[in-house]
Design a protein around this motif. Structure first.
Motif, mmCIF file in Angstrom:
data_model
loop_
_atom_site.group_PDB
_atom_site.id
_atom_site.type_symbol
_atom_site.label_atom_id
_atom_site.label_comp_id
_atom_site.label_asym_id
_atom_site.label_seq_id
_atom_site.Cartn_x
_atom_site.Cartn_y
_atom_site.Cartn_z
ATOM 1 N N LEU A 187 0.504 2.755 13.214
ATOM 2 C CA LEU A 187 0.061 1.369 13.346
ATOM 3 C C LEU A 187 1.050 0.423 13.999
ATOM 4 C CD1 LEU A 187 -1.591 1.108 9.819
ATOM 5 C CD2 LEU A 187 -2.736 1.439 12.022
ATOM 6 N N GLU B 186 -5.814 -3.468 14.941
ATOM 7 C CA GLU B 186 -5.307 -2.518 13.943
ATOM 8 C C GLU B 186 -3.844 -2.184 14.184
ATOM 9 O OE1 GLU B 186 -6.634 1.752 11.966
ATOM 10 O OE2 GLU B 186 -7.064 1.385 14.080
ATOM 11 N N GLY C 263 1.334 -3.759 12.467
ATOM 12 C CA GLY C 263 0.229 -3.131 11.757
ATOM 13 C C GLY C 263 0.705 -2.385 10.521
#
Length: 249
Positions: A84, A198, A88
């Motif tokens: 991520l 995301e 994220g």
């Protein structure tokens, strides 16, 4: 005090070592990089540590459990499905933090001389505090006279990001400082992250948030810092560890 260690990276610059193990378990001075960061955090008084994992995740989890979680409240943020990035990764771990306390964020491959407790306390009421120094690099964070973040630049390409990119801030009055990979993040910022995708980087987020929130510099004029990201940096890391150990009481 609580902290997060970024340990999910692929460690591609440390191949072939990372073909069989995560970067966090690459050894320097006879101990994994992860051990060095946890040890320093524990010495500084941090009681809760969140570690994000992706590449060879089970090896990191097994290592931590084999050491009885180092006597700390260690929590794992699992990113095995999708890596991520830094921003994220912090958002993904939100539920693992105490929402009322700042989080010290530390890259697993950074060795430094900074006093981590002092840095944590220096954040004060800021929404984020970034450890910076005047070392030479290609990419700099830009701060105003009050040490507030207002931009980013690549001095080779001339690229600008953040509020400074709109042309309303005079470049001549800004401090150009290098980011260390260590910072203090307030959970108050989590609501601002909801509009981000995301996967996103924390610096891109800070450059967005600094228009309305207090993102400040914590400067360290005598900071010793090494990014142990490449094979040829391992020998330097060994030497730096010896110097740091000799200088600490």
């Amino acid at each position: 005090m609580q902290a997060m260690i970024f340990a999910a990276g692929l460690g591609t610059r440390l191949k072939p070592l990372t073909d069989t193990k995560p970067k966090a378990l690459v050894e320097v001075g006879g101990k994994p990089l992860l051990w060095h960061v946890i040890h320093r955090l524990r010495q500084a008084g941090f009681g809760r540590i969140v570690i994000n994992v992706h590449h060879f995740a089970s090896q990191i989890v097994d290592y931590v459990h084999a050491h009885d979680d180092f006597g700390l409240d260690i929590r794992i943020s699992n990113e095995q499905e999708t890596l991520l990035d830094t921003g994220g990764g912090i958002r993904h771990a939100a539920s693992l933090f105490d929402a009322d306390s700042p989080v010290l964020i530390h890259n697993v491959d950074i060795l430094s001389s900074v006093d981590l407790k002092q840095l944590y306390e220096a954040a004060g009421d800021a929404d984020a505090a970034l450890l910076v120094s005047e070392r030479t690099t290609k990419r700099y964070l830009l701060f105003d006279a009050d040490d507030a973040l207002c931009g980013w630049t690549n001095v080779e390409s001339g690229e600008l990001k953040g509020p400074v990119a709109d042309g309303n801030i005079e470049m001549s009055g800004l401090q150009r400082l290098a980011f260390s990979g260590i910072h203090v993040f307030s959970p108050r910022l989590f609501p601002l992250m909801q509009s981000f995708p995301e996967k996103f980087g924390i610096i891109d987020f800070y450059l967005h948030a600094c228009a309305t929130r207090c993102i400040k510099a914590v400067k360290s004029a005598e900071l010793q810092l090494l990014d142990v990201g490449k094979i040829d940096s391992l020998a330097k890391a060994e030497q730096m560890l010896k110097q740091l150990q000799a200088s600490r009481p």
